[in-house]
Scaffold this active site. Structure first.
Site, PDB file in Angstrom:
ATOM      1  CE1 TYR A   1      63.232  77.280  50.154  1.00 36.95           C
ATOM      2  CE2 TYR A   1      64.671  77.015  48.134  1.00 36.95           C
ATOM      3  CZ  TYR A   1      64.365  76.706  49.585  1.00 36.95           C
ATOM      4  OH  TYR A   1      65.462  76.284  50.440  1.00 36.95           O
TER       5      TYR A   1
ATOM      6  CB  THR B   1      64.149  84.864  53.252  1.00 35.76           C
ATOM      7  OG1 THR B   1      65.429  84.137  52.896  1.00 35.76           O
ATOM      8  CG2 THR B   1      63.410  84.311  54.463  1.00 35.76           C
TER       9      THR B   1
ATOM     10  CD  GLU C   1      69.905  81.092  51.078  1.00 35.83           C
ATOM     11  OE1 GLU C   1      69.851  80.570  52.006  1.00 35.83           O
ATOM     12  OE2 GLU C   1      69.276  82.052  50.574  1.00 35.83           O
TER      13      GLU C   1
HETATM   14  N1  PCA Z   1      66.463  81.616  51.100  1.00 32.12           N
HETATM   15  C1  PCA Z   1      66.702  80.933  49.829  1.00 32.12           C
HETATM   16  C2  PCA Z   1      66.595  79.419  50.401  1.00 32.12           C
HETATM   17  C3  PCA Z   1      65.803  79.762  51.810  1.00 32.12           C
HETATM   18  C4  PCA Z   1      65.739  81.077  51.921  1.00 32.12           C
HETATM   19  O1  PCA Z   1      65.201  81.676  52.827  1.00 32.12           O
HETATM   20  C5  PCA Z   1      65.609  81.104  49.080  1.00 32.12           C
HETATM   21  O2  PCA Z   1      64.613  82.150  49.070  1.00 32.12           O
HETATM   22  O3  PCA Z   1      65.479  80.376  47.655  1.00 32.12           O
END
Ligand code: PCA
Length: 162
Positions: free
Chosen positions: A11, A13, A86
C-alpha cells in the site's frame, strides 16, 4: 514454479511508481507477479510520519479508510527480502488480512505490513488519513526520504512507542 507462493498486498512505497518498487521488480530478489489493484476489507489509518515521511498502516482496525494497494504473488525468497526491507517483526509486522480485488471484488487473504507499535500522536487530528498512497502527489514537506539520503538512522522514536 515448485516453490511455495504467497500473496502480499502493498500500500506504500512498494507499489508501482513508488520509491521502493525496485525491491519487488528486481528478479535477483525472487519471483513476483502483479495480480491486481485491491482494497482492504477493513478500514485502517494510513498516515505519513517520521522525519523521513514514511507511510504506515496503523494497526487500529475501524479507523481511517479502506486502503487501496496492489496484490502480488511472490515466492518465499521475495517475501523474505520484503521482510528485510520492512524489518518484520521488529518494526512493521507482516500479518494476514482480507482484501478485495477491484475488478471482480474477489476476497483474498493476503500478507500485509501493518505498524502496531505506533505512538498515539500518529492518530492526531493534523495527520491526514489517506485512502491511497502516492509519493508523487504529496507536497514537498511530505516526500519520502530514501535510506541512502537519511542522515540519522535512529528515527524510530519519532513513530514507535517504547
Ligand atoms: N512499504 C510497504 C509497507 C509500507 C511501505 O512503505 C508497502 O508498500 O506495503
Amino acid at each position: 514454479m515448485a516453490d511455495n507462493l504467497a500473496k502480499v498486498f502493498v500500500y506504500g512505497t512498494l507499489k508501482r511508481g513508488q520509491p521502493n518498487h525496485h525491491w519487488l521488480s528486481d528478479t535477483a530478489n525472487g519471483y513476483q507477479k502483479f495480480l491486481g489493484i485491491a482494497q482492504t476489507s477493513k478500514s485502517f489509518p494510513l498516515v505519513v510520519a517520521s522525519r523521513y515521511n514514511i507511510p504506515y498502516l496503523l494497526d487500529k482496525e475501524g479507523s481511517g479508510n479502506r486502503v487501496e494497494g496492489e496484490v502480488y504473488e511472490v515466492d518465499e525468497q521475495m517475501l523474505s527480502r520484503l521482510d528485510v526491507l520492512e524489518d518484520h517483526p521488529k518494526y512493521y509486522t507482516r500479518r494476514v488480512e482480507e482484501v478485495q480485488l477491484e475488478n471482480d471484488s474477489t476476497a483474498l487473504k493476503v500478507w500485509i505490513y501493518l505498524f502496531p507499535k505506533f505512538k498515539p500522536e500518529l492518530l492526531g487530528i493534523e495527520k491526514p488519513m489517506l485512502t491511497s498512497y502516492n509519493n508523487n502527489n504529496l507536497p514537498e514537506n511530505l516526500k519520502y526520504v530514501i535510506r541512502s539520503e537519511r542522515i540519522e538512522q535512529n528515527y524510530f522514536g519519532d513513530v514507535m512507542s517504547t
